[in-house]
Design a protein around this motif. Structure first.
Motif, PDB file in Angstrom:
ATOM      1  N   PHE A 161       1.162  -1.142   0.017  1.00  0.00           N
ATOM      2  CA  PHE A 161      -0.224  -0.027   0.153  1.00  0.00           C
ATOM      3  C   PHE A 161       0.649   1.269  -0.157  1.00  0.00           C
ATOM      4  N   SER A 162       2.071   1.320   0.383  1.00  0.00           N
ATOM      5  CA  SER A 162       3.342   2.448   0.668  1.00  0.00           C
ATOM      6  C   SER A 162       3.315   2.418  -0.936  1.00  0.00           C
ATOM      7  N   PHE A 163       3.581   1.033  -1.435  1.00  0.00           N
ATOM      8  CA  PHE A 163       4.302   1.378  -2.618  1.00  0.00           C
ATOM      9  C   PHE A 163       3.069   2.613  -3.905  1.00  0.00           C
ATOM     10  N   LEU A 164       1.391   1.871  -3.859  1.00  0.00           N
ATOM     11  CA  LEU A 164       0.615   2.514  -4.075  1.00  0.00           C
ATOM     12  C   LEU A 164       0.449   3.546  -4.064  1.00  0.00           C
ATOM     13  N   ASP A 165       0.753   4.100  -2.864  1.00  0.00           N
ATOM     14  CA  ASP A 165       0.877   5.031  -1.993  1.00  0.00           C
ATOM     15  C   ASP A 165       1.152   6.134  -2.601  1.00  0.00           C
ATOM     16  N   ARG A 166       2.877   6.307  -3.053  1.00  0.00           N
ATOM     17  CA  ARG A 166       3.877   6.725  -3.872  1.00  0.00           C
ATOM     18  C   ARG A 166       3.529   7.031  -5.452  1.00  0.00           C
ATOM     19  N   LYS A 167       2.942   5.846  -6.167  1.00  0.00           N
ATOM     20  CA  LYS A 167       2.480   5.876  -7.328  1.00  0.00           C
ATOM     21  C   LYS A 167       1.896   6.628  -7.108  1.00  0.00           C
ATOM     22  N   ALA A 171       1.193  10.269 -10.030  1.00  0.00           N
ATOM     23  CA  ALA A 171       0.829  10.572 -11.314  1.00  0.00           C
ATOM     24  C   ALA A 171       0.251  12.206 -10.398  1.00  0.00           C
ATOM     25  N   LYS A 172      -0.458  11.717  -9.005  1.00  0.00           N
ATOM     26  CA  LYS A 172      -0.939  13.669  -9.353  1.00  0.00           C
ATOM     27  C   LYS A 172       0.744  14.790  -9.376  1.00  0.00           C
ATOM     28  N   TYR A 173       1.663  14.280  -8.954  1.00  0.00           N
ATOM     29  CA  TYR A 173       2.372  15.253  -9.517  1.00  0.00           C
ATOM     30  C   TYR A 173       2.686  15.680 -11.006  1.00  0.00           C
ATOM     31  N   ASP A 174       3.245  14.295 -11.979  1.00  0.00           N
ATOM     32  CA  ASP A 174       2.562  14.520 -12.779  1.00  0.00           C
ATOM     33  C   ASP A 174       1.608  15.299 -14.021  1.00  0.00           C
ATOM     34  N   MET A 175       0.294  14.939 -12.935  1.00  0.00           N
ATOM     35  CA  MET A 175      -1.283  15.906 -13.600  1.00  0.00           C
ATOM     36  C   MET A 175      -0.634  17.072 -13.588  1.00  0.00           C
ATOM     37  N   LEU A 176       0.240  17.680 -12.874  1.00  0.00           N
ATOM     38  CA  LEU A 176       0.422  19.083 -12.269  1.00  0.00           C
ATOM     39  C   LEU A 176       1.028  19.443 -12.809  1.00  0.00           C
TER      40      LEU A 176
END
Length: 180
Positions: A161-167, A171-176
């Motif tokens: 779940f830490s891995f998924l949270d990081r991903k 993805a949010k930063y990539d969108m920004l």
């Protein structure tokens, strides 16, 4: 005219047909294809004028065969970048008991682990028999697949779940970055 055939398991035929043929007709109407279902041997013929529609309908039938409800399988049509990925777990388990334990790790207590993977990756999962099927956009499927593979390797759920949270944050930063 494009035609293809796919074999599905006997217990998924009623799901594909639906009550009074409702599901089958719904798929045909939505996709512009024609389904021919042989209930004896589980062979499903898919034909249509549009080769891409035939291909996507085939993926939808494969998804239903792997345990997705017709409604969840239909998400393949939401975007042309949607895809179906199927992980075969039979090569990592030598006994039915091992397979049951592994499926239990992926699904989690009352389905919570699977739900968490879906929420954090954006993909949807179906754990059935010896497979895990995943529907989503390419990155979503990649992240969900990696999460499942981590669980198969025996990593703790918290690590996964830490891995998924990081991903998800990446993805949010990539969108920004995309917008600015």
């Amino acid at each position: 005219m494009t035609t293809t055939e796919i074999k599905i398991t006997a217990n998924r035929i009623p799901v594909l047909i639906g009550k009074g043929g409702k599901t089958k007709y719904g798929i045909e109407k939505k996709t512009g294809t024609k389904l021919t279902i042989d209930s004896e041997d589980g062979l499903v013929g898919i034909e249509g004028e549009d080769a891409i529609a035939v291909l996507r309908t085939t993926e939808m039938v494969r998804a239903i065969n792997r345990g997705f409800s017709p409604e969840r399988a239909a998400t393949i049509f939401e975007d042309e970048d949607m895809m179906l990925d199927i992980l075969d777990l039979s090569n990592v388990c030598s006994t039915p008991k091992q397979m049951e334990r592994l499926r239990g790790r992926i699904i989690g207590k009352e389905g919570r682990a699977r739900e968490q993977i879906e929420d954090m990756s954006g993909a949807i999962l179906s754990v059935q028999g010896k497979t895990v099927a995943i529907i989503g956009m390419i990155d979503q499927v990649k992240n969900a697949r990696t999460a499942v593979e981590m669980l198969v390797e025996g990593l703790p759920h918290a690590t996964v779940f830490s891995f998924l949270d990081r991903k998800k944050k990446e993805a949010k930063y990539d969108m920004l970055d995309y917008y600015y």
